[in-house]
Every structure is written in structure tokens, then in C-alpha cells.
Design a protein around this motif. Structure first.
Motif, PDB file in Angstrom:
ATOM      1  N   LEU A  28     -14.205  18.790 -16.909  1.00 13.42           N
ATOM      2  CA  LEU A  28     -14.039  18.815 -18.359  1.00 13.42           C
ATOM      3  C   LEU A  28     -15.146  17.991 -19.005  1.00 13.42           C
ATOM      4  CD1 LEU A  28     -10.175  18.179 -18.688  1.00 13.42           C
ATOM      5  CD2 LEU A  28     -11.335  20.384 -18.699  1.00 13.42           C
ATOM      6  N   CYS A  30     -15.878  15.886 -23.068  1.00 16.98           N
ATOM      7  CA  CYS A  30     -15.432  15.615 -24.431  1.00 16.98           C
ATOM      8  C   CYS A  30     -16.627  15.085 -25.209  1.00 16.98           C
ATOM      9  CB  CYS A  30     -14.245  14.653 -24.464  1.00 16.98           C
ATOM     10  SG  CYS A  30     -14.547  13.080 -23.649  1.00 16.98           S
ATOM     11  N   ILE A 253     -12.745  20.474 -24.961  1.00 16.22           N
ATOM     12  CA  ILE A 253     -12.822  19.764 -23.675  1.00 16.22           C
ATOM     13  C   ILE A 253     -13.626  20.565 -22.645  1.00 16.22           C
ATOM     14  CG2 ILE A 253     -10.752  18.376 -24.027  1.00 16.22           C
ATOM     15  CD1 ILE A 253      -9.212  20.375 -22.294  1.00 16.22           C
ATOM     16  N   LEU A 330      -8.365  12.938 -24.513  1.00 16.16           N
ATOM     17  CA  LEU A 330      -7.416  13.912 -23.973  1.00 16.16           C
ATOM     18  C   LEU A 330      -6.022  13.718 -24.560  1.00 16.16           C
ATOM     19  CD1 LEU A 330      -8.488  13.998 -20.210  1.00 16.16           C
ATOM     20  CD2 LEU A 330      -8.958  15.709 -21.972  1.00 16.16           C
TER      21      LEU A 330
END
Length: 579
Positions: A28, A30, A253, A330
Motif C-alpha cells: 500500500l 499513502c 492507499i 489507515l
């Protein structure tokens, strides 16, 4: 807990879990951290989150239902080793109200399905599966298993169950792929009926009998679900599978966004929850006392661990400052949910199944000096690096079994991933590259039919003059050489076709000469453009060797894959051959 019974129904759903009982590792990113790895999903987290969501809704006086939209078989060593036994026991740990069977449940025929169905403690929703003419000589028949809600031949409708949302009765039935014989290996005595026609007749019957609310559990695929909703009015919700669509906006994400959760088509909401037990979907349906669906709310949630790592092996956690940044990002993201594990399921996996899976995951059987990618259809980057090695392994093993075998052929879709540079483990082959437990077969066929099969398979994979079933049919071969010219008329697209003779070298394949070869039990049934193989000469010899068995045996003898294995085949899609 509230004493008031509301007209709310919380529906939780999963699909295409493919024996991913353990957590997976996903990449992932961010806004503040480019890339990190995190553990996600697995049945222990699914169970824990289902319990939380269920308790929450019941405390509000609502009802709860949980469904699986098919394809629990295949995919990991848990299936390769234990077939449907582990699937049945692990699914029984989830609070399932019903499941539709997908195409991969039928990869090995009805017998395995029958054993699985007899072991699960929830309904199997198969409304377009006709069991009425099932062969009575079979040992364990599906027709008489009480938990199978199949096609009702007398009323010509899907058998259904009723789920309550307060004062509202909701009919629930299942539909699976009606062209099952194209994608899998069901027994011919239990055909699959047209899904849309079955749904129409069932919904008409329900309305006549005063039931106006319907939920369909579907393994038809996302586009087919939308077509179903467009064709028929009166469906509240379609819970889908087969296409592995993770609905929702996950771009924040670093994951692909395909469709919003609960896409609405003709007043029907369509939901799907990705694949591999990474996510749990849930939606809250609220009805008026008259049965009108007055609200729909829900989402897919990735079920995450709370520790991020720098590496895919999860050996090096990110530093403390990044951990905080990732956790906060998250925690605020609507599609992510930090989730602990259900210890009961963890203990079951440890006690009965995980040990052998772990042992084989650590058993090194070979080595690759470079990354070997898998591309189904050759493109500007070239052909698949790994598929030619796989089909060479088929030929090697089949030739050991029967010295008459002269060639091997395999469809690209039967290979599910490439290999990374470095050590190759048993689990890499049986759990990733060739996870489908399908045997190889030996057969004989005239050259003209073999030639036609290769052309038909490429036509199907590339939609050349036909509406194909997908790129997975593209043929990779061993001991054969062909040139395919896409612009030529049908029947004339294979312009060169040779077979290797160990004594005299390459020779033209002759139309009327009989050749011995090996393919999989899937391909030999003539699926996805391979119909000319149905003209085989003698009875097919089905070996007890799976695809993975062949490649593992090959690596035991030739453990070092030093480069992508090239073939002499040319696929000419325009004017330039791609080799």
C-alpha cells in the motif's frame, strides 16, 4: 440489546476466497509514505470482523445474513494438499447463511463437490443447477442432499430460502455460470440452465405468491450481474463473485478503483468484495413495513494488521515515526479496518492444516537466476517467461509415463503467476504458479485437428473473428513450432507448423498423421477454442499427476532456471512477428 425489531438487514459477504485461509501481504501507500507492506485478511480476521458487525446490528434490533459468492476451491496449498476438506471445515467456522458454488468448485468434477456439500453446515444456493437427471449409479448423489437449493424442475424456478428483515420477507437464491462446461469440468448429467431466464421465472413466481423482495447470490461475474439487473426488475441486491472486483475508492492507499460500492443498476444494488479473503463487504438494507427498500449503506473493508513493514517478507518493520503516520492514515481511511484474529480459527489451522503448508513453503526445489514474468498473450515485452518452462515440464513427465508422447500444449490461463529471482519453493509452484489441482492427460490426434486447435485457441484469446472467453486460452507448446498470421482468413492462420523429432529434427506436421501429446484435463475437453481436440483418436489416459506435480518433478531434475525459456512460435497480430 434493543427489544425493538427493525426492518433492517445487515448483509455481509465474501467471494473468490480461493483457499486463502491465512493472511496475505499487500503493498500500500499513502500521502506521506510511498510504499509499505502490511498483513491483510485471512479467515481468522474475517470471522472476528463478522462477529463485531453482527453484534452491532443485533444490538440495534436488526437482522444479519452472511453469504459467500463462490470460488472457495483452488488457489493455495491448502487446496492442493487437502482438496475440499479444509475448505469445508474453515467455511463452517464462519456464520454463513448460504453459498453459491463457482466454476473452480467444478474443476475436478462433481464427486469432489458432493463430498464438500455433505461436509458443510450451510445451504448451497444453486438455483440454475438441474440435478433432476443425476446418474443414479453414483455413490454420493447431490440430488438428495438437503442443503442444496437447486433448480425446481416442476415449478421451473430456483429453489429459494426466506430471510426476514423485521416484518419483511426476502427471498434469497443463487445463480452460477450457466456455461459451466466451458470453464470447468462438471458432470454432464447435471446441466446448468440459463441464469437470466431462471431468475425471471423465479421472480415472477415469487410475486404471484406475495414475495416482492429478492436477494441473489451470484457467481456470474460483474458485467453479467449488471446485465442481470438491467434485464429484470424487482431485485434488491446482487451479491457477486467471479470477477474479483473490490468495489470502493481505494486510490488513496494505492489500490485500483474499479467501481463504487453498491453500484446501482435498474434499482438493484450490486456488491462484490474483491478476492482472497482480503476484504469483507457489508451493506445495511432498510425496508418500510410495505417492503420498499428505503436505504442502502455499506462498504468493503480491508482487514489489516496494525504493523507496517519495509519488505514483502515482513521482516523489517518501518521506523516508529512512519508507523504512526501509516496508522493514522489507515485509521482515517474508510476502506481500511484494523482487525484482530479469531483465535479459535487460528488454533484450528495450527492443529490440523498449517504445519504441512509451512513445511512445503520452506522446501526449496530450484532456483531462478532472474524474474520470470507471465504474460498470457505475447506483447511488446515478449511472450510469457514462465509458461514455456511449465509446458516443457508437462512434456518431460508425460514422455516418462508414455514414450509415445511427442508434444505438450497448455493454455496460458492455467499458469497463474511468474517466479521471482532466487530460491523456488514447493509452495511457489503448487500454491502460486500452478495452484489448480488439475491432472495432465495423454491423447492421440491427427495433425489437422491439432493445427486447428492452436488456431482456435489463439482466435479465442485475441477475439479474432470470434467473441472469445478471455486471454487465458492462448496456447504454449513444447516440441511444436507454429506461425500464426492474424490477418489471414479463418482456417488459414497457422502458416507454419512443425514437430520436433529426436532423430531427424524438425519436421512438418502432416494433416492425416496421428501424433501423441499431453495437455490438461481442462484443455482436452475442447474449451475456449480448443474444440478440435474433441476429434482425438483413442481414449484419453488421465494420469494421477497434477500440473504442479509435473513442474516440481522437472525442477527436481533441472533445478536451475537460468533464463526465460524461448520457443520457436510466432504470433503475428499485425505485420510484425512477436517471438
Amino acid at each position: 440489546m434493543s427489544d425493538k425489531q427493525s426492518n433492517k438487514l445487515r448483509v455481509m459477504h465474501v467471494n473468490d476466497t480461493h483457499s486463502y485461509f491465512d493472511e496475505s501481504v499487500i503493498a500500500l501507500n499513502c500521502e506521506s509514505v510511498d510504499k509499505f507492506y502490511i498483513k491483510c485478511g485471512g479467515f481468522s480476521r474475517l470471522s472476528h470482523q463478522m462477529t463485531l458487525l453482527s453484534d452491532e446490528m443485533k444490538a440495534e434490533g436488526g437482522n444479519v445474513a452472511t453469504y459467500h459468492a463462490g470460488d472457495c476451491f483452488q488457489g493455495t496449498l491448502y487446496f492442493s494438499l487437502y482438496k475440499g476438506k479444509a475448505n469445508a471445515e474453515l467455511l463452517n467456522q464462519l456464520p454463513l447463511d448460504g453459498m453459491v458454488l463457482g466454476n473452480h468448485e467444478f474443476d475436478l468434477g462433481n464427486e469432489l463437490v458432493s463430498h464438500f456439500v455433505s461436509q458443510v453446515n450451510f445451504p448451497i444456493l444453486m438455483g440454475n443447477w438441474d440435478l433432476s437427471e443425476e446418474d443414479q449409479s453414483k455413490g454420493q448423489k447431490l440430488k438428495y442432499q438437503d442443503n442444496v437449493l437447486s433448480y425446481d424442475t416442476e415449478r421451473e424456478i430456483a429453489n429459494y430460502m426466506i430471510k426476514h428483515a423485521g416484518n419483511v420477507d426476502i427471498a434469497v437464491f443463487g445463480l452460477t455460470i450457466d456455461k459451466m462446461d466451458v470453464l470447468a469440468s462438471p458432470d454432464p448429467d447435471t446441466p446448468f440452465l440459463n441464469a437470466i431466464e431462471t431468475a425471471k421465472k423465479t421472480i415472477e413466481y415469487l410475486k404471484v405468491n406475495g414475495i416482492n423482495n429478492v436477494i441473489i447470490i451470484s457467481h456470474l461475474g460483474y458485467d453479467a450481474d449488471k446485465q442481470l439487473a438491467e434485464s429484470i426488475s424487482g431485485i434488491d441486491l446482487i451479491i457477486g463473485g467471479h470477477s474479483h472486483v473490490l468495489q470502493g475508492d481505494f486510490a488513496g492507499i494505492g489500490l485500483e478503483t474499479i467501481a463504487s460500492y453498491g453500484e446501482k443498476v435498474n434499482n438493484t444494488y450490486i456488491v462484490q468484495a474483491g478476492c482472497h479473503a482480503l476484504a469483507l463487504g457489508y451493506c445495511d438494507l432498510e425496508y418500510s413495513d410495505s417492503g420498499e427498500l428505503i436505504s442502502f449503506n455499506g462498504r468493503n473493508m480491508l482487514l489489516l494488521d496494525d504493523i507496517a513493514y519495509q519488505d514483502k517478507a515482513c521482516e523489517a518493520p518501518v521506523d516508529e515515526e512512519k508507523q504512526k503516520v501509516i496508522y493514522n492514515a489507515l485509521n482515517e481511511f474508510i476502506g481500511a479496518e484494523f482487525c484482530t484474529k479469531d483465535q479459535k480459527i487460528e488454533e484450528l489451522l495450527i492443529d490440523k492444516y498449517r504445519g504441512e503448508v509451512v513445511r512445503l513453503s520452506q522446501q526449496v526445489i530450484g532456483h531462478s537466476s532472474m524474474d520470470l514474468a507471465h504474460r498470457r498473450v505475447p506483447n511488446e515485452k515478449g511472450q510469457s517467461d514462465i509458461a514455456p518452462w511449465v509446458v516443457e515440464a508437462f512434456y518431460s513427465k508425460a514422455h516418462q509415463v508414455d514414450g509415445r508422447v511427442q508434444f505438450a500444449m497448455h493454455n496460458a490461463g492455467g499458469v497463474r503467476s511468474g517466479l521471482n529471482q532466487g530460491a523456488i519453493t514447493y509452495a511457489d509452484i503448487a500454491g502460486k504458479v500452478l495452484p489448480f489441482a488439475i491432472p495432465i492427460v495423454i491423447y492421440s490426434i491427427k495433425g489437422k485437428y491439432l493445427k486447428a486447435a492452436i488456431e482456435g485457441a489463439i482466435d479465442n484469446a485475441t477475439n479474432n473473428g470470434v467473441i472469445g472467453s478471455g486471454s487465458g486460452s492462448f496456447p504454449y507448446v513444447s516440441q511444436l513450432s507454429y506461425q500464426y498470421e492474424a490477418c489471414n482468413p479463418a482456417g488459414q492462420r497457422i502458416t507454419e507448423f512443425d514437430i520436433f523429432n529426436s532423430v531427424s529434427g524438425w519436421e512438418p506436421v502432416l494433416d492425416e498423421q496421428i501424433y501423441y501429446g499431453t495437455s490438461t484435463a481442462y484443455t482436452i475437453k475442447g474449451k475456449e477454442g480448443y474444440a478440435p481436440l474433441l476429434n482425438k483418436e483413442d481414449e484419453v489416459i488421465t494420469t494421477n499427476l497434477s500440473m504442479a506435480d509435473c513442474f516440481i518433478d522437472y525442477l527436481m531434475h533441472y533445478p536451475n532456471l537460468t533464463k526465460p525459456k524461448m520457443t520457436l512460435n510466432r504470433y503475428n497480430k499485425n505485420s510484425t512477428a512477436i517471438i
